[in-house]
Design a protein around this motif. Structure first.
Motif, PDB file in Angstrom:
ATOM      1  N   GLN A 268      44.932  30.304  23.657  1.00  0.00           N
ATOM      2  CA  GLN A 268      44.085  29.160  23.258  1.00  0.00           C
ATOM      3  C   GLN A 268      44.061  28.757  21.828  1.00  0.00           C
ATOM      4  O   GLN A 268      44.082  27.642  21.408  1.00  0.00           O
ATOM      5  CB  GLN A 268      42.594  29.446  23.618  1.00  0.00           C
ATOM      6  CG  GLN A 268      42.203  29.837  25.106  1.00  0.00           C
ATOM      7  CD  GLN A 268      40.890  30.460  25.237  1.00  0.00           C
ATOM      8  OE1 GLN A 268      40.434  31.514  24.978  1.00  0.00           O
ATOM      9  NE2 GLN A 268      40.049  29.392  25.974  1.00  0.00           N
ATOM     10  N   ILE A 269      44.308  29.827  21.002  1.00  0.00           N
ATOM     11  CA  ILE A 269      44.450  29.567  19.636  1.00  0.00           C
ATOM     12  C   ILE A 269      45.781  28.855  19.039  1.00  0.00           C
ATOM     13  O   ILE A 269      45.831  27.937  18.515  1.00  0.00           O
ATOM     14  CB  ILE A 269      44.506  30.929  18.898  1.00  0.00           C
ATOM     15  CG1 ILE A 269      43.054  31.516  18.674  1.00  0.00           C
ATOM     16  CG2 ILE A 269      44.882  30.678  17.395  1.00  0.00           C
ATOM     17  CD1 ILE A 269      43.115  33.205  18.295  1.00  0.00           C
TER      18      ILE A 269
ATOM     19  N   GLU B  76      48.776  23.665  18.204  1.00  0.00           N
ATOM     20  CA  GLU B  76      49.558  22.551  18.650  1.00  0.00           C
ATOM     21  C   GLU B  76      48.861  21.435  18.557  1.00  0.00           C
ATOM     22  O   GLU B  76      49.284  20.162  18.383  1.00  0.00           O
ATOM     23  CB  GLU B  76      50.210  22.948  20.073  1.00  0.00           C
ATOM     24  CG  GLU B  76      51.199  24.188  19.555  1.00  0.00           C
ATOM     25  CD  GLU B  76      51.781  24.792  21.025  1.00  0.00           C
ATOM     26  OE1 GLU B  76      51.442  24.128  22.099  1.00  0.00           O
ATOM     27  OE2 GLU B  76      52.492  25.816  20.999  1.00  0.00           O
ATOM     28  N   ASP B  77      47.719  21.317  19.221  1.00  0.00           N
ATOM     29  CA  ASP B  77      46.767  19.963  19.365  1.00  0.00           C
ATOM     30  C   ASP B  77      46.624  19.500  17.919  1.00  0.00           C
ATOM     31  O   ASP B  77      46.783  18.180  17.764  1.00  0.00           O
ATOM     32  CB  ASP B  77      45.565  20.383  19.981  1.00  0.00           C
ATOM     33  CG  ASP B  77      45.725  20.651  21.550  1.00  0.00           C
ATOM     34  OD1 ASP B  77      46.819  20.510  22.032  1.00  0.00           O
ATOM     35  OD2 ASP B  77      44.616  20.883  22.103  1.00  0.00           O
TER      36      ASP B  77
ATOM     37  N   LEU C 161      40.230  17.440  12.072  1.00  0.00           N
ATOM     38  CA  LEU C 161      40.807  17.722  13.281  1.00  0.00           C
ATOM     39  C   LEU C 161      40.602  19.116  13.929  1.00  0.00           C
ATOM     40  O   LEU C 161      40.290  19.346  15.065  1.00  0.00           O
ATOM     41  CB  LEU C 161      42.320  17.504  13.285  1.00  0.00           C
ATOM     42  CG  LEU C 161      42.738  15.972  12.937  1.00  0.00           C
ATOM     43  CD1 LEU C 161      44.302  15.873  12.607  1.00  0.00           C
ATOM     44  CD2 LEU C 161      42.595  15.278  14.325  1.00  0.00           C
ATOM     45  N   VAL C 162      40.739  20.114  12.860  1.00  0.00           N
ATOM     46  CA  VAL C 162      40.636  21.586  13.200  1.00  0.00           C
ATOM     47  C   VAL C 162      39.226  21.813  13.702  1.00  0.00           C
ATOM     48  O   VAL C 162      38.945  22.330  14.677  1.00  0.00           O
ATOM     49  CB  VAL C 162      40.931  22.691  11.974  1.00  0.00           C
ATOM     50  CG1 VAL C 162      40.264  24.013  12.424  1.00  0.00           C
ATOM     51  CG2 VAL C 162      42.341  22.470  11.623  1.00  0.00           C
TER      52      VAL C 162
ATOM     53  N   LYS D  48      35.298  22.142  20.619  1.00  0.00           N
ATOM     54  CA  LYS D  48      35.719  22.333  21.903  1.00  0.00           C
ATOM     55  C   LYS D  48      35.779  23.741  22.346  1.00  0.00           C
ATOM     56  O   LYS D  48      35.730  24.184  23.624  1.00  0.00           O
ATOM     57  CB  LYS D  48      36.871  21.360  22.407  1.00  0.00           C
ATOM     58  CG  LYS D  48      36.448  20.121  21.998  1.00  0.00           C
ATOM     59  CD  LYS D  48      37.579  19.041  22.174  1.00  0.00           C
ATOM     60  CE  LYS D  48      37.585  17.595  21.776  1.00  0.00           C
ATOM     61  NZ  LYS D  48      38.694  16.900  21.576  1.00  0.00           N
ATOM     62  N   LEU D  49      36.648  24.403  21.458  1.00  0.00           N
ATOM     63  CA  LEU D  49      37.126  25.697  22.014  1.00  0.00           C
ATOM     64  C   LEU D  49      35.971  26.988  21.913  1.00  0.00           C
ATOM     65  O   LEU D  49      35.655  27.726  22.897  1.00  0.00           O
ATOM     66  CB  LEU D  49      38.241  26.156  21.000  1.00  0.00           C
ATOM     67  CG  LEU D  49      38.810  27.618  21.181  1.00  0.00           C
ATOM     68  CD1 LEU D  49      39.550  27.693  22.483  1.00  0.00           C
ATOM     69  CD2 LEU D  49      39.961  27.794  20.184  1.00  0.00           C
ATOM     70  N   ASP D  50      35.208  27.096  20.938  1.00  0.00           N
ATOM     71  CA  ASP D  50      34.217  27.960  20.692  1.00  0.00           C
ATOM     72  C   ASP D  50      33.188  27.904  19.478  1.00  0.00           C
ATOM     73  O   ASP D  50      33.691  27.408  18.335  1.00  0.00           O
ATOM     74  CB  ASP D  50      34.851  29.402  20.214  1.00  0.00           C
ATOM     75  CG  ASP D  50      33.817  30.532  20.210  1.00  0.00           C
ATOM     76  OD1 ASP D  50      33.559  31.287  21.299  1.00  0.00           O
ATOM     77  OD2 ASP D  50      33.371  30.758  19.223  1.00  0.00           O
TER      78      ASP D  50
END
Length: 149
Positions: A83-84, A89-90, A111-112, A118-120
């Motif tokens: 996921q990281i 990459e995104d 962006l990060v 969305k991730l955590d």
């Protein structure tokens, strides 16, 4: 390709497959001498990207800085390494898709943060607290209030 273990130049490719959404090729190699295996990546060399820092200093883009920031934010969180890597990459794809020669670190930071949100959410708050340089608890609470909306 030189073997990273013994330095021998005689290695063979065991397996090749697409990587990073078909933007690179991952190759498993084996040294002909010490028989150890290692992985290499082949990707298209792109136009160098310059990052403009907060103090207007310019430096070459460095993917490892994004990865390190995301890794620190996700420390002891239920986020897998895959996921990281996907998040990195995104962000990287978004930066390079802008097709600019220079990008501000503020754009990359946003962006990060969007990707981490969305991730955590805890990782997002951790990153935001460092990136936005929260000065006190009130600033921190304001960011949490935005997140809760």
């Amino acid at each position: 390709m030189k073997c990273p273990y013994c330095g021998e130049e005689n290695t063979k490719v065991i397996d090749s497959r697409p990587a990073e959404e078909n933007n690179a090729i991952r190759r498993r190699r084996q040294c002909e001498v010490c028989k150890k295996r290692f992985t290499t990546y082949e990707k298209v060399e792109s136009i160098p990207l310059i990052v403009i820092k907060k103090d207007n200093i310019r430096e070459p883009y460095d993917r490892s800085k994004i990865e390190a920031g995301i890794l620190r934010s996700c420390h002891k969180r239920p986020v897998s390494y895959e996921q990281i890597v996907s998040a990195v990459e995104d962000v990287e794809n978004a930066v390079f898709n802008m097709e600019q020669k220079e990008v501000s670190s503020a754009v990359i930071g946003e962006l990060v943060m969007d990707r981490l949100k969305k991730l955590d959410q805890v990782a997002y708050v951790r990153f935001a607290s460092v990136y936005r340089e929260f000065k006190d608890v009130n600033t921190f609470m304001e960011e949490l209030a935005k997140l809760l909306k």
